[in-house]
Design an enzyme around this catalytic site. Structure first.
Site, short mmCIF file in Angstrom:
data_model
loop_
_atom_site.label_atom_id
_atom_site.label_comp_id
_atom_site.label_asym_id
_atom_site.label_seq_id
_atom_site.Cartn_x
_atom_site.Cartn_y
_atom_site.Cartn_z
N GLY A 9 -28.58 78.92 99.08
CA GLY A 9 -27.61 79.74 99.83
C GLY A 9 -27.31 81.06 99.14
N LYS A 165 -18.33 69.71 106.22
CA LYS A 165 -18.00 69.96 104.81
C LYS A 165 -17.42 68.69 104.16
CE LYS A 165 -18.70 73.33 103.05
NZ LYS A 165 -20.01 73.74 102.46
N VAL A 192 -12.67 82.95 102.98
CA VAL A 192 -13.13 83.96 102.03
C VAL A 192 -13.17 85.34 102.70
CG1 VAL A 192 -14.99 84.60 100.45
CG2 VAL A 192 -14.50 82.18 100.88
P1 NAP Z 1 -23.38 82.57 104.95
O1 NAP Z 1 -23.28 83.98 104.56
O2 NAP Z 1 -23.70 82.24 106.37
O3 NAP Z 1 -24.41 81.84 103.99
C1 NAP Z 1 -24.94 80.57 104.28
C2 NAP Z 1 -26.15 80.34 103.40
O4 NAP Z 1 -26.69 79.03 103.67
C3 NAP Z 1 -27.25 81.34 103.65
O5 NAP Z 1 -27.85 81.67 102.41
C4 NAP Z 1 -28.24 80.56 104.50
O6 NAP Z 1 -29.59 80.94 104.32
C5 NAP Z 1 -28.07 79.16 103.94
N1 NAP Z 1 -28.54 78.15 104.90
C6 NAP Z 1 -27.99 77.83 106.08
N2 NAP Z 1 -28.73 76.88 106.69
C7 NAP Z 1 -29.77 76.60 105.85
C8 NAP Z 1 -30.89 75.71 105.89
N3 NAP Z 1 -31.10 74.89 106.94
N4 NAP Z 1 -31.75 75.69 104.83
C9 NAP Z 1 -31.57 76.52 103.78
N5 NAP Z 1 -30.52 77.40 103.69
C10 NAP Z 1 -29.65 77.42 104.71
O7 NAP Z 1 -22.00 81.80 104.65
P2 NAP Z 1 -20.98 81.87 103.44
O8 NAP Z 1 -19.68 82.27 103.98
O9 NAP Z 1 -21.56 82.62 102.30
O10 NAP Z 1 -20.89 80.34 103.05
C11 NAP Z 1 -21.58 79.80 101.94
C12 NAP Z 1 -20.98 78.47 101.59
O11 NAP Z 1 -19.58 78.60 101.33
C13 NAP Z 1 -21.11 77.39 102.67
O12 NAP Z 1 -21.32 76.15 102.02
C14 NAP Z 1 -19.72 77.40 103.33
O13 NAP Z 1 -19.42 76.17 103.92
C15 NAP Z 1 -18.85 77.66 102.10
N6 NAP Z 1 -17.52 78.21 102.39
C16 NAP Z 1 -17.40 79.42 103.02
C17 NAP Z 1 -16.13 79.93 103.26
C18 NAP Z 1 -15.90 81.26 103.92
O14 NAP Z 1 -14.77 81.58 104.31
N7 NAP Z 1 -16.94 82.11 104.04
C19 NAP Z 1 -15.00 79.19 102.87
C20 NAP Z 1 -15.17 77.97 102.23
C21 NAP Z 1 -16.43 77.50 101.99
P3 NAP Z 1 -30.30 81.98 105.32
O15 NAP Z 1 -30.17 83.32 104.64
O16 NAP Z 1 -31.71 81.50 105.34
O17 NAP Z 1 -29.61 81.87 106.64
#
Ligand code: NAP
Length: 343
Positions: A9, A165, A192
């Protein structure tokens, strides 16, 4: 010292900050991507690697393919498992959210088990794994949520992202307990905010702020409350979890909990009349009528609108040593970036 870190990710909103900080601290980062040929997805990270003391390696792996992470984990000292879809509007929750979250966690942690070099795993969970709906706090007789609490109100049909989650984090703790080779440290960020290294990400964090700035809430802000935390602080917490030998268990990350309306007032206090921001909160009754426009159904509205929450962030400050960026600075930097990119 742990030097080679497998990062899943790393192309995303949070992950890109984590990779940047690891590279700046001379780590070798094994970045897993779904398709190595799509260089545009990780070009921003290759660029960072060119000017930092760390090294970036690109490996191919998919959360849904069993054994996919084994090769990249072989020889790595630690793993940061960040990848998981963060999408709120889905057609098929099982396929789009649960499978990548749950099977992905299983696949990554089985790769940790298969590689004797792996001594630590840092997992990006969420406060969505701590609680499902805001009403849960009062329903459970609590004054605040802490790391002791686990979301048990979300399901495939109701709040499926939160469900994904919670399932993934529970799975991680189960796998962790069945072995003694690696330590697990979990990071549970709230919503975030803050600038992105790659503002093209699909993260809901960016979409949420874009909606506010485009005037989507001008008629009234939903009376919803969240914890908020800076993306850069979330990334720093991942590095603290990696490097601090005493770090263990879960860590709620939230600079503060506040309402969506209050958040828009922070924007107003910094940017004045530049954006069409709400001047009031939408009455709950109205939300039942217009909520669908924002993807909010009646059950979500009943259980969340008008229910404030409190998140206890003490452990992240005291035990992890995280120093929070004030939300005002987070919002200012994020809005400045999005405003510039829309010019
Ligand atoms: P994001 O920008 O959408 O990033 C998601 C990442 O996961 C991307 O690198 C994506 O890769 C990868 N991914 C998704 N499906 C996949 C698959 N099938 N195989 C391999 N990689 C995959 O989201 P983010 O906000 O940074 O979130 C990252 C993490 O933080 C997640 O676990 C999310 O639940 C957690 N989180 C986020 C928040 C928030 O407010 N943003 C809050 C709490 C927790 P690609 O580039 O290939 O799509």
């Amino acid at each position: 010292m742990i030097k080679t870190v497998l990062v899943t990710g790393g192309t995303g909103y949070i992950g890109s900050w984590v990779v940047k900080y690891l590279l700046e601290k001379s780590y070798t980062v094994r970045l897993t991507v779904r398709n190595k040929n799509k260089q545009a997805n990780y070009a921003h990270l290759s660029k960072l690697a060119d000017t930092s003391s760390g090294k970036l390696e690109i490996w191919e792996a998919d959360l849904l393919i069993k054994g996919s992470f084994d090769a990249a984990a072989n020889g790595a000292d630690s793993i940061m498992h960040i990848a998981s879809p963060f999408i709120l509007k889905v057609k098929d929750a099982q396929k789009e959210l649960i499978n990548p979250a749950l099977l992905g966690t299983r696949n990554v942690l089985e790769a940790a088990n298969a590689s004797p070099s792996v001594k630590k795993v840092v997992l990006t969970s969420s406060v969505a794994a701590v609680y499902g709906d805001n009403i849960d706090m009062k329903a459970m007789g609590l004054n605040e949520f802490t790391e002791e609490h686990f979301n048990n109100t979300s399901s495939l049909k109701h709040q499926p992202y939160s469900y994904s989650k919670a399932l993934a984090e529970k799975e991680a703790w189960d796998i962790y307990k069945s072995q003694s080779q690696w330590k697990l440290v979990v990071i549970n960020p709230s919503f975030v905010m803050g600038p992105a290294i790659n503002p093209d990400t699909n993260s809901e964090s960016i979409g949420f702020m874009k909606d506010i700035l485009s005037g989507k809430l001008a008629m009234g802000a939903p009376d919803l409350y969240f914890g908020f935390v800076d993306a850069r602080d979330v990334a720093k917490a991942h590095l603290l979890a990696l490097e601090n030998h005493a770090a263990d268990g879960r860590h709620i990350l939230a600079e503060r909990t506040t309402g969506v309306f209050e958040l828009t007032q922070i924007i107003k206090s910094i940017f004045g009349k530049k954006f069409k921001l709400p001047t009031k909160k939408s009455p709950k009754l109205l939300m039942y009528l217009v909520g669908w426009m924002f993807g909010l159904n009646a059950k979500f509205i009943t259980r969340n609108v008008g229910h404030a929450i409190k998140l206890n962030n003490t452990k992240s400050s005291i035990k992890l040593g995280l120093v929070y960026t004030p939300l005002e600075k987070t919002i200012e930097d994020m809005v400045n970036q999005l405003d510039k990119s829309s010019d």
